[in-house]
Write an enzyme that holds these catalytic residues in place. Structure first.
Site, PDB file in Angstrom:
ATOM      1  N   HIS A 133     -31.751  22.305   3.768  1.00 39.81           N
ATOM      2  CA  HIS A 133     -32.282  21.860   2.482  1.00 39.81           C
ATOM      3  C   HIS A 133     -31.145  21.400   1.579  1.00 39.81           C
ATOM      4  O   HIS A 133     -30.917  21.948   0.486  1.00 39.81           O
ATOM      5  CB  HIS A 133     -33.082  22.978   1.808  1.00 39.81           C
ATOM      6  CG  HIS A 133     -34.319  23.372   2.550  1.00 39.81           C
ATOM      7  ND1 HIS A 133     -35.442  22.575   2.615  1.00 39.81           N
ATOM      8  CD2 HIS A 133     -34.607  24.472   3.280  1.00 39.81           C
ATOM      9  CE1 HIS A 133     -36.366  23.175   3.342  1.00 39.81           C
ATOM     10  NE2 HIS A 133     -35.878  24.325   3.765  1.00 39.81           N
ATOM     11  N   LYS A 134     -30.393  20.401   2.031  1.00 39.92           N
ATOM     12  CA  LYS A 134     -29.179  19.992   1.326  1.00 39.92           C
ATOM     13  C   LYS A 134     -29.446  19.612  -0.129  1.00 39.92           C
ATOM     14  O   LYS A 134     -28.639  19.899  -1.010  1.00 39.92           O
ATOM     15  CB  LYS A 134     -28.512  18.839   2.072  1.00 39.92           C
ATOM     16  CG  LYS A 134     -27.942  19.255   3.421  1.00 39.92           C
ATOM     17  CD  LYS A 134     -27.295  18.060   4.131  1.00 39.92           C
ATOM     18  CE  LYS A 134     -26.744  18.478   5.485  1.00 39.92           C
ATOM     19  NZ  LYS A 134     -26.180  17.334   6.233  1.00 39.92           N
ATOM     20  N   PHE A 135     -30.569  18.942  -0.354  1.00 40.14           N
ATOM     21  CA  PHE A 135     -30.885  18.582  -1.733  1.00 40.14           C
ATOM     22  C   PHE A 135     -31.127  19.843  -2.567  1.00 40.14           C
ATOM     23  O   PHE A 135     -30.517  20.055  -3.615  1.00 40.14           O
ATOM     24  CB  PHE A 135     -32.110  17.677  -1.786  1.00 40.14           C
ATOM     25  CG  PHE A 135     -32.613  17.429  -3.185  1.00 40.14           C
ATOM     26  CD1 PHE A 135     -31.957  16.555  -4.027  1.00 40.14           C
ATOM     27  CD2 PHE A 135     -33.733  18.093  -3.670  1.00 40.14           C
ATOM     28  CE1 PHE A 135     -32.402  16.334  -5.322  1.00 40.14           C
ATOM     29  CE2 PHE A 135     -34.196  17.887  -4.957  1.00 40.14           C
ATOM     30  CZ  PHE A 135     -33.524  17.004  -5.784  1.00 40.14           C
ATOM     31  N   VAL A 269     -44.148   8.586  -2.348  1.00 39.54           N
ATOM     32  CA  VAL A 269     -43.373   7.431  -1.899  1.00 39.54           C
ATOM     33  C   VAL A 269     -44.209   6.681  -0.873  1.00 39.54           C
ATOM     34  O   VAL A 269     -44.838   7.290  -0.006  1.00 39.54           O
ATOM     35  CB  VAL A 269     -42.026   7.866  -1.270  1.00 39.54           C
ATOM     36  CG1 VAL A 269     -41.269   6.662  -0.732  1.00 39.54           C
ATOM     37  CG2 VAL A 269     -41.188   8.628  -2.284  1.00 39.54           C
ATOM     38  N   LYS A 276     -36.113   5.510   2.854  1.00 38.82           N
ATOM     39  CA  LYS A 276     -35.207   4.930   1.859  1.00 38.82           C
ATOM     40  C   LYS A 276     -34.637   5.942   0.880  1.00 38.82           C
ATOM     41  O   LYS A 276     -33.985   5.575  -0.098  1.00 38.82           O
ATOM     42  CB  LYS A 276     -35.933   3.816   1.086  1.00 38.82           C
ATOM     43  CG  LYS A 276     -36.496   2.719   1.975  1.00 38.82           C
ATOM     44  CD  LYS A 276     -35.438   2.111   2.868  1.00 38.82           C
ATOM     45  CE  LYS A 276     -36.038   1.081   3.810  1.00 38.82           C
ATOM     46  NZ  LYS A 276     -35.051   0.622   4.810  1.00 38.82           N
ATOM     47  N   LEU A 278     -35.875   7.787  -1.442  1.00 31.82           N
ATOM     48  CA  LEU A 278     -36.278   7.657  -2.835  1.00 31.82           C
ATOM     49  C   LEU A 278     -36.670   8.996  -3.458  1.00 31.82           C
ATOM     50  O   LEU A 278     -36.538   9.188  -4.669  1.00 31.82           O
ATOM     51  CB  LEU A 278     -37.453   6.677  -2.951  1.00 31.82           C
ATOM     52  CG  LEU A 278     -37.153   5.216  -2.590  1.00 31.82           C
ATOM     53  CD1 LEU A 278     -38.423   4.388  -2.650  1.00 31.82           C
ATOM     54  CD2 LEU A 278     -36.099   4.649  -3.528  1.00 31.82           C
ATOM     55  N   LEU A 555     -53.043  20.762 -11.254  1.00 29.75           N
ATOM     56  CA  LEU A 555     -53.967  19.671 -10.937  1.00 29.75           C
ATOM     57  C   LEU A 555     -53.460  18.840  -9.771  1.00 29.75           C
ATOM     58  O   LEU A 555     -52.272  18.650  -9.618  1.00 29.75           O
ATOM     59  CB  LEU A 555     -54.151  18.789 -12.163  1.00 29.75           C
ATOM     60  CG  LEU A 555     -54.702  19.520 -13.400  1.00 29.75           C
ATOM     61  CD1 LEU A 555     -54.748  18.572 -14.586  1.00 29.75           C
ATOM     62  CD2 LEU A 555     -56.094  20.073 -13.115  1.00 29.75           C
TER      63      LEU A 555
END
Length: 555
Positions: A133-135, A269, A276, A278, A555
């Site tokens: 989970h690098k991010f 996305v 990409k 994003l 929601l």
């Protein structure tokens, strides 16, 4: 919100770009990381370059580990059988539906939560094995395996506005940022089109949420909303919207702390642009926009496990239009039962039972706000609504025209249904309930292309304010059986196909008696830049009963 779930089937893998986020630094989404042509033909299928194949291998390894954690061989059969025997002996929600498969599935989800919270290491798997989970490892969130905190509080301190990054994060070549005005019909439709074709599905690609224009307006424009928190990405050449993420302001009480945060939702996305990178840039950009407004915490949900869930709830379903649900394969006729008998067993009354039940009106807002505020103190995590927010949440989505103008029990463009119980003698508001409409596309079904689902929203009853203890719990249960039972009748008369509820608030004691069936969908709750001990969702935590930790409906 997690993907639509079928009743009593294999748990879905939610298609959510957050789960594939693997990078976070100021170069995320830089030109060097983008493969393929992203100009006029940006929506062509992604290329299969060597670097992409390498990424796919990384993802597949992480997926294999998670699959192994969920795999049938991980929990011995004798353990499952012992739990099943105990469930049947003790009764409880879903006992009539309990079998080897769904007991195993529940145990597997509990096991994943234990690993995420650092309580267990299953089969030798550790944090690194589950995917690095690098991010998320660079974000102010509790990391997998950390264990519960010793005290509640922020992870990173807030910054003054001048220390917040002032420029948008760089996007890949041929893409540009766009702020969406949800109240503009044309831009609202762009978001609707993107979500309706690319947002969450179940793993059999049978159902996909279909957010209406009215739903998006209601969900994304609460009092005090910031248009800048509705972040889109467009193809520079043709201005086509290809990615979106949203935030709305929310005052949330987490145990004893009241926090102004952002409710993050609708990260989407375009399917053909998932390579990409994003998603991490979208998350970072909406975070930056929140920081510019002085907001440094957030709440969000997902059907997947990322660092680190604070709670997990499970979907339950009350079948209403059974022939249609069977035709769409949402559910199946059980063995030793016919379709006709299944319809008969689930048949609801045609009129409500609580004296004084009526639709909520403008003059009820103050009383409902007061009742809501008192009742929500029962739960460890719950929104704090002022008068304007109560008006927005329960009345602004009630549609146009008279009831019946859009079919039985419905107005044109109606999203929310809100009812109060007014004591016939004192005229005091003693209870209220609400639910909202969120249909799903039934992919590939010509006869029934739309599954019309109602979702239980917020409710409150004075009965829940009259003390504590087993006797009081039973009194509240009996009152909620009537109150939510009437909600089912209202939804059935409005021709909904299914009524969905999660294992939160005071739902768990009433689900079985109201004939809700166990669903296969799980919803994980996350807090950004805030630590707190696990909250009771589908399972109890310490001396807090299951469900009572979560009082927020996303929601």
């Amino acid at each position: 919100m997690s993907a639509p779930s079928k009743q009593k089937e294999k748990a879905p893998e939610v298609i959510d770009a957050t789960g594939d986020v693997e990078s976070d630094d100021d170069q995320s989404g830089s030109d060097a990381e983008v493969e393929g042509d992203t100009n006029v033909d940006a929506l062509q299928a992604p290329s299969t370059s060597a670097s992409q194949k390498k990424k796919k291998k990384k993802k597949s390894k992480a997926k294999k580990v998670l699959d192994a954690l969920r795999g049938k061989d991980e929990i011995p059969k004798e353990v499952v059988e012992q739990v099943l025997d105990k469930v049947k002996a003790e009764g409880g929600v879903g006992v009539a539906d309990a079998n080897i498969d769904n007991v195993r599935q529940a145990l597997q989800q509990m096991k994943i939560m234990d690993v995420a919270q650092g309580k267990a290491g299953i089969g030798g798997f550790n944090k690194k094995d589950m995917g690095e989970h690098k991010f998320w490892s660079t974000q102010p969130v509790p990391q997998l395996g950390e264990g519960p905190p010793t005290e509640d509080g922020f992870i990173e301190p807030s910054k003054p506005r001048e220390e917040v990054r002032q420029e948008p994060y760089p996007l890949p070549k041929d893409f540009e940022w766009s702020t969406l005005d949800i109240k503009d019909p044309a831009q609202n439709k762009e978001v609707y089109d993107l979500l309706s074709l690319n947002y969450i599905e179940d793993d059999q690609a049978a159902f996909r949420f279909q957010y209406t224009a009215e739903f998006l307006t209601w969900a994304l424009t609460p009092p005090g909303y910031h248009k800048e928190w509705h972040v889109g990405v467009r193809v520079s050449s043709n201005k086509k919207l290809v990615a979106f993420i949203s935030g709305v302001p929310l005052t949330l009480r987490v145990r004893k702390h009241v926090i102004l945060l952002s409710e993050i939702n609708y990260l989407c996305v375009h399917k053909k642009l998932r390579s990409k990178r994003l998603a991490p840039v979208l998350i970072k950009e909406v975070t930056r926009q929140c920081h510019l407004q002085g907001v440094f915490q957030a709440i969000y949900t997902a059907g997947i496990v990322i660092p680190t869930p604070v709670s997990v709830c499970r979907y339950h379903h009350r079948l209403l239009n059974i022939p249609k649900l069977v035709d769409t394969h949402f559910c199946y006729v059980p063995r030793h039962m016919t379709l006709a008998r299944m319809v008969r067993v689930n048949k609801l009354a045609t009129s409500t039972v609580l004296p004084g039940l009526r639709e909520m009106r403008e003059e009820d807002v103050t009383a409902v706000a007061e009742l809501y505020s008192k009742y929500m103190q029962r739960f460890d995590m719950a929104p704090v609504f002022d008068i304007d927010e109560v008006r927005h949440q329960f009345l602004s989505g009630m549609g146009r025209g008279e009831i019946g103008s859009a079919g039985p029990g419905r107005r044109q463009g109606q999203v929310t249904w809100a009812y109060v119980v007014e004591d016939p003698n004192t005229k005091k508001i003693t209870d209220f309930f609400s639910f909202y409409s969120l249909p799903s596309t039934v992919i590939g079904n010509i006869n029934n292309p739309i599954l019309d689902a109602a979702y239980l929203f917020y409710y409150a009853s004075e009965t829940g304010l009259q003390g504590e203890g087993p006797a009081q719990d039973e009194n509240l249960k009996q009152r909620l059986l009537l109150l939510i039972g009437d909600a089912l009748i209202v939804a059935n008369e409005a021709k909904f196909d299914v009524f969905n509820a999660l294992t939160l608030m005071d739902n768990i004691p009433i689900l079985q008696d109201l004939k809700f069936g166990l669903g296969d969908g799980f919803l994980n709750f996350y807090l950004y830049n805030w630590r707190t001990s696990p909250l009771a969702g589908m399972n109890s935590e310490g001396d807090v009963a299951a469900g009572r930790g979560i009082g927020v409906v996303m929601l």
